[in-house]
Design a protein around this motif. Structure first.
Motif, mmCIF file in Angstrom:
data_model
loop_
_atom_site.group_PDB
_atom_site.id
_atom_site.type_symbol
_atom_site.label_atom_id
_atom_site.label_comp_id
_atom_site.label_asym_id
_atom_site.label_seq_id
_atom_site.Cartn_x
_atom_site.Cartn_y
_atom_site.Cartn_z
ATOM 1 N N GLN A 1 56.438 14.299 37.516
ATOM 2 C CA GLN A 1 56.893 15.788 37.112
ATOM 3 C C GLN A 1 56.219 16.766 37.738
ATOM 4 O O GLN A 1 56.455 17.990 37.642
ATOM 5 N N PHE A 2 55.284 16.650 38.616
ATOM 6 C CA PHE A 2 54.454 17.881 39.431
ATOM 7 C C PHE A 2 55.385 18.667 40.269
ATOM 8 O O PHE A 2 54.900 19.705 40.490
ATOM 9 N N GLY A 3 56.454 18.242 40.644
ATOM 10 C CA GLY A 3 57.145 19.044 41.425
ATOM 11 C C GLY A 3 58.345 19.696 40.907
ATOM 12 O O GLY A 3 59.231 20.496 41.424
ATOM 13 N N ASP A 4 58.436 19.619 39.404
ATOM 14 C CA ASP A 4 59.547 20.266 38.658
ATOM 15 C C ASP A 4 59.394 21.950 38.830
ATOM 16 O O ASP A 4 58.233 22.517 39.278
ATOM 17 N N SER A 5 60.405 22.708 38.692
ATOM 18 C CA SER A 5 60.638 24.034 38.836
ATOM 19 C C SER A 5 60.162 24.653 37.542
ATOM 20 O O SER A 5 60.599 26.088 37.646
ATOM 21 N N PHE A 6 59.751 24.208 36.798
ATOM 22 C CA PHE A 6 59.268 25.050 35.600
ATOM 23 C C PHE A 6 57.746 24.632 35.177
ATOM 24 O O PHE A 6 57.329 23.679 35.452
ATOM 25 N N CYS A 7 57.303 25.525 34.236
ATOM 26 C CA CYS A 7 55.987 24.971 33.787
ATOM 27 C C CYS A 7 56.174 24.303 32.678
ATOM 28 O O CYS A 7 56.740 24.452 31.386
ATOM 29 N N HIS A 8 55.104 23.135 32.623
ATOM 30 C CA HIS A 8 55.059 22.195 31.300
ATOM 31 C C HIS A 8 54.369 22.750 30.183
ATOM 32 O O HIS A 8 53.329 23.676 30.628
ATOM 33 N N GLU A 9 54.405 22.534 29.254
ATOM 34 C CA GLU A 9 53.369 22.801 28.070
ATOM 35 C C GLU A 9 52.036 22.459 28.225
ATOM 36 O O GLU A 9 51.759 21.604 28.974
ATOM 37 N N PRO A 10 51.163 23.479 27.985
ATOM 38 C CA PRO A 10 49.776 23.188 28.177
ATOM 39 C C PRO A 10 49.050 21.930 27.468
ATOM 40 O O PRO A 10 49.792 21.447 26.247
ATOM 41 N N ARG A 11 48.246 21.177 28.128
ATOM 42 C CA ARG A 11 47.873 19.961 27.579
ATOM 43 C C ARG A 11 46.619 20.635 26.590
ATOM 44 O O ARG A 11 45.675 20.969 27.196
ATOM 45 N N THR A 12 46.589 20.731 25.152
ATOM 46 C CA THR A 12 45.631 21.428 24.446
ATOM 47 C C THR A 12 44.861 20.335 23.982
ATOM 48 O O THR A 12 45.006 19.173 23.815
ATOM 49 N N GLY A 13 43.412 20.874 23.403
ATOM 50 C CA GLY A 13 42.640 19.947 23.120
ATOM 51 C C GLY A 13 42.980 19.116 21.541
ATOM 52 O O GLY A 13 42.737 18.020 21.470
ATOM 53 N N SER A 14 43.744 19.937 20.988
ATOM 54 C CA SER A 14 44.192 19.599 19.777
ATOM 55 C C SER A 14 45.052 18.677 19.717
ATOM 56 O O SER A 14 45.307 17.315 19.303
ATOM 57 N N THR A 15 46.313 18.635 20.802
ATOM 58 C CA THR A 15 47.126 17.417 21.198
ATOM 59 C C THR A 15 46.110 16.141 21.748
ATOM 60 O O THR A 15 46.481 15.025 20.984
ATOM 61 N N THR A 16 45.414 16.313 22.439
ATOM 62 C CA THR A 16 44.523 15.355 22.951
ATOM 63 C C THR A 16 43.818 14.480 21.825
ATOM 64 O O THR A 16 43.908 13.247 21.679
ATOM 65 N N LEU A 17 43.241 15.300 20.956
ATOM 66 C CA LEU A 17 42.441 14.637 19.904
ATOM 67 C C LEU A 17 43.432 14.274 18.957
ATOM 68 O O LEU A 17 42.946 13.238 18.252
ATOM 69 N N ALA A 18 44.570 14.670 18.495
ATOM 70 C CA ALA A 18 45.491 14.107 17.647
ATOM 71 C C ALA A 18 46.009 12.685 18.449
ATOM 72 O O ALA A 18 46.257 11.735 17.612
#
Length: 166
Positions: free
Chosen positions: A45-62
């Protein structure tokens, strides 16, 4: 920590910036190699034309907590494989920033400027210019630039360079 009067004071330093290169950023944020450490995008998905949601610490910890419900982290090989398969994580069980107040990897992991800007310029901007103008044309314009002391002069142009380093 004690203040000048001998009274105990708590200090909570903010983790504002941790300068890293891309592989180090992936390790510190807990993601697998071909996954963005600052967004939820994977390499496809690195070439997508839109910004992906941020990888938050809370998401990773969850995600790590959900993995712990499924498998014991001390069964290392199986845990690592499941983390990669299910969440694109690298299997780091306790990231160093997990208990740090307001530590957000997508914000404090900052790219090492020289490497990232240089790579971005060569991989994207320069290649685009060569493609848009043509190799012969861009080589001509580089060849007529006046050489300066202490600066690299590309008398033969840049379109046929195989490797560019910073």
């Amino acid at each position: 920590m004690s203040d000048p009067l001998g009274q105990l004071q708590y200090a909570f330093p903010a983790l504002a910036a941790y300068i890293v290169d891309t592989p180090e950023s992936a390790v510190l944020s807990g993601v697998a190699g071909k996954t963005s450490s600052v967004t939820m995008a994977s390499f496809t998905q690195f070439g997508d034309s839109f910004c992906h949601e941020p990888r938050t610490g809370s998401t990773t910890l969850a995600q790590l907590a959900a993995l712990e419900e499924i498998i014991d982290p001390w069964i290392i090989e199986e845990y690592k494989n499941l983390a990669l398969e299910k969440y694109c994580l690298n299997g780091v069980y306790h990231p160093f920033w997990r208990d740090w107040p307001m530590a957000e990897p997508s914000q404090f992991l900052t790219p090492e400027p020289l490497h990232h800007w240089h790579k971005m310029f060569w991989d994207h901007d320069a290649k685009w210019c060569i493609h848009a103008v043509g190799g012969a044309e861009i080589d001509f314009w580089f060849s007529i630039l006046h050489p300066h002391t202490a600066y690299q002069h590309f008398g033969a142009g840049i379109s046929r360079l195989n490797q560019v380093t910073g």
